[in-house]
Design a protein around this motif. Sequence first.
Motif, PDB file in Angstrom:
ATOM      1  N   GLN A  39       0.830  -1.208   0.000  1.00 27.47           N
ATOM      2  CA  GLN A  39       0.000   0.000   0.000  1.00 27.47           C
ATOM      3  C   GLN A  39       0.860   1.253   0.000  1.00 27.47           C
ATOM      4  N   SER A  40       1.918   1.238   0.774  1.00 27.59           N
ATOM      5  CA  SER A  40       2.826   2.382   0.828  1.00 27.59           C
ATOM      6  C   SER A  40       3.493   2.629  -0.528  1.00 27.59           C
ATOM      7  N   ARG A  44       3.081   5.850  -3.160  1.00 33.10           N
ATOM      8  CA  ARG A  44       4.227   6.612  -3.681  1.00 33.10           C
ATOM      9  C   ARG A  44       4.285   6.531  -5.199  1.00 33.10           C
ATOM     10  N   ALA A  45       3.969   5.372  -5.756  1.00 32.46           N
ATOM     11  CA  ALA A  45       3.979   5.207  -7.215  1.00 32.46           C
ATOM     12  C   ALA A  45       2.932   6.089  -7.874  1.00 32.46           C
ATOM     13  N   GLN A  46       1.769   6.198  -7.248  1.00 33.78           N
ATOM     14  CA  GLN A  46       0.723   7.066  -7.800  1.00 33.78           C
ATOM     15  C   GLN A  46       1.165   8.524  -7.804  1.00 33.78           C
ATOM     16  N   GLY A  92       8.917  -1.464 -10.208  1.00 35.63           N
ATOM     17  CA  GLY A  92       9.689  -2.668  -9.922  1.00 35.63           C
ATOM     18  C   GLY A  92       9.457  -3.184  -8.510  1.00 35.63           C
ATOM     19  N   GLU A  93       9.343  -2.267  -7.558  1.00 43.60           N
ATOM     20  CA  GLU A  93       9.063  -2.670  -6.175  1.00 43.60           C
ATOM     21  C   GLU A  93       7.690  -3.326  -6.069  1.00 43.60           C
ATOM     22  N   ILE A  94       6.720  -2.780  -6.773  1.00 43.39           N
ATOM     23  CA  ILE A  94       5.373  -3.368  -6.750  1.00 43.39           C
ATOM     24  C   ILE A  94       5.418  -4.788  -7.294  1.00 43.39           C
TER      25      ILE A  94
END
Length: 111
Positions: A39-40, A44-46, A92-94
């Motif tokens: 979720q975090s 941040r990606a958004q 990439g983290e997602i």
Amino acid sequence: MVILSLAACADKSDKIAASYVSPTIYQGMTCQQLATEAQSVVNRAQEASHAQDKKASNDAVATGVGVVLFWPALFFIKGDGAQAAEVARLKGEITAIQQASNMKNCNIQIK
């Protein structure tokens, strides 16, 4: 000059590919921790995607103005840079969190 300027325009966030992030960095997390981290990172990606899209729109406007009306506006085209790299890293983290979730059978659905 116009062709060079168009190549320098920033990409929209949906055109930026994810950077590779290893899912092993998330292996020590529980399913709950993975869900919280997901979720975090999505939040941040958004934010990063919104900033990148704004940058791409500004570049498109500067290109249009430069081509049609005032060529010095072409110097305001910023292109991709740190913001695009941030979008790619977060994507990439997602992906890595989703892979770690799948390995642990957490059933986390990241959107």
